[in-house]
Scaffold this active site. Sequence first.
Site, PDB file in Angstrom:
ATOM      1  N   GLU A 100     -24.504  26.050  18.608  1.00  0.00           N
ATOM      2  CA  GLU A 100     -23.473  26.850  17.950  1.00  0.00           C
ATOM      3  C   GLU A 100     -22.463  27.307  18.994  1.00  0.00           C
ATOM      4  O   GLU A 100     -22.805  27.457  20.172  1.00  0.00           O
ATOM      5  CB  GLU A 100     -24.165  28.039  17.270  1.00  0.00           C
ATOM      6  CG  GLU A 100     -23.279  28.992  16.526  1.00  0.00           C
ATOM      7  CD  GLU A 100     -22.589  28.411  15.307  1.00  0.00           C
ATOM      8  OE1 GLU A 100     -21.635  27.632  15.507  1.00  0.00           O
ATOM      9  OE2 GLU A 100     -22.955  28.760  14.188  1.00  0.00           O
ATOM     10  N   ASP A 101     -21.231  27.537  18.560  1.00  0.00           N
ATOM     11  CA  ASP A 101     -20.220  28.033  19.493  1.00  0.00           C
ATOM     12  C   ASP A 101     -20.409  29.517  19.775  1.00  0.00           C
ATOM     13  O   ASP A 101     -20.292  29.958  20.910  1.00  0.00           O
ATOM     14  CB  ASP A 101     -18.798  27.745  19.005  1.00  0.00           C
ATOM     15  CG  ASP A 101     -18.490  28.294  17.619  1.00  0.00           C
ATOM     16  OD1 ASP A 101     -19.402  28.819  16.938  1.00  0.00           O
ATOM     17  OD2 ASP A 101     -17.320  28.181  17.197  1.00  0.00           O
ATOM     18  N   ASP A 104     -21.903  35.603  16.155  1.00  0.00           N
ATOM     19  CA  ASP A 104     -21.073  36.782  15.936  1.00  0.00           C
ATOM     20  C   ASP A 104     -21.858  37.750  15.064  1.00  0.00           C
ATOM     21  O   ASP A 104     -22.693  38.491  15.575  1.00  0.00           O
ATOM     22  CB  ASP A 104     -19.755  36.341  15.290  1.00  0.00           C
ATOM     23  CG  ASP A 104     -18.678  37.401  15.311  1.00  0.00           C
ATOM     24  OD1 ASP A 104     -19.003  38.602  15.343  1.00  0.00           O
ATOM     25  OD2 ASP A 104     -17.490  37.042  15.272  1.00  0.00           O
ATOM     26  N   PHE A 153     -12.067  38.843  19.538  1.00  0.00           N
ATOM     27  CA  PHE A 153     -11.861  37.507  19.008  1.00  0.00           C
ATOM     28  C   PHE A 153     -11.468  36.592  20.158  1.00  0.00           C
ATOM     29  O   PHE A 153     -10.573  36.920  20.939  1.00  0.00           O
ATOM     30  CB  PHE A 153     -10.763  37.511  17.930  1.00  0.00           C
ATOM     31  CG  PHE A 153     -10.740  36.241  17.136  1.00  0.00           C
ATOM     32  CD1 PHE A 153     -11.571  36.098  16.034  1.00  0.00           C
ATOM     33  CD2 PHE A 153      -9.921  35.193  17.501  1.00  0.00           C
ATOM     34  CE1 PHE A 153     -11.570  34.920  15.296  1.00  0.00           C
ATOM     35  CE2 PHE A 153      -9.904  34.017  16.777  1.00  0.00           C
ATOM     36  CZ  PHE A 153     -10.736  33.874  15.667  1.00  0.00           C
ATOM     37  N   ARG A 166      -8.550  24.975  19.949  1.00  0.00           N
ATOM     38  CA  ARG A 166      -9.866  24.463  20.339  1.00  0.00           C
ATOM     39  C   ARG A 166      -9.794  23.672  21.638  1.00  0.00           C
ATOM     40  O   ARG A 166     -10.775  23.559  22.352  1.00  0.00           O
ATOM     41  CB  ARG A 166     -10.433  23.546  19.244  1.00  0.00           C
ATOM     42  CG  ARG A 166     -10.780  24.246  17.955  1.00  0.00           C
ATOM     43  CD  ARG A 166     -11.451  23.256  16.990  1.00  0.00           C
ATOM     44  NE  ARG A 166     -11.518  23.753  15.632  1.00  0.00           N
ATOM     45  CZ  ARG A 166     -12.446  24.570  15.167  1.00  0.00           C
ATOM     46  NH1 ARG A 166     -13.382  25.015  15.971  1.00  0.00           N
ATOM     47  NH2 ARG A 166     -12.429  24.960  13.913  1.00  0.00           N
TER      48      ARG A 166
END
Length: 177
Positions: A100-101, A104, A153, A166
Amino acid sequence: MNNNLMNVGVLFSELDIKERTKIIAQQINKDYGTNETLVVLIVLHGALIFGADLVRNLEMPTEIETIRIKSYEGTASTGKINLVTPLPTSLAGKHVLIVEDIVDTGRSIHFLLNELAKSEAISLKVCSLLDKPEAHEFPVKADYVGFTISKNFVIGYGLDLNGKYRNLPYIANLTKA
């Protein structure tokens, strides 16, 4: 990037990410060894770049699968997980590493782990490039974490804002100008 729309501050350089990815891969190599096949399930699109770099540093045989889920619009989570692609069907009897990136709120990983628990995989582990512990709303913990960040963010290295940025080779904090 239009600097009138936003300001960015680099949190982790391209070199920082490369070095940390190698360290994570070394730990995964140690944990799994070189004999067992590992299914690397990359969560698209955010973890694509990290997943590719990570896999290149793994020493065991790997199978690569992808899954696409959606939970963000702009800079905010929608609170709902949409499964855009079906889960792989060939995970029974295999070790699975979800890449996963970012963890959160934890909603996405919580959702995926619940769905994948039905797959009869031998093991399920999570590797996340970033973790935001103060944002967690679900009791999830990645087994491997690149960097822990605050509740800001971020963009770059696979992470986006409405599909853009990205391609940045670093991870940056995003603040509106």
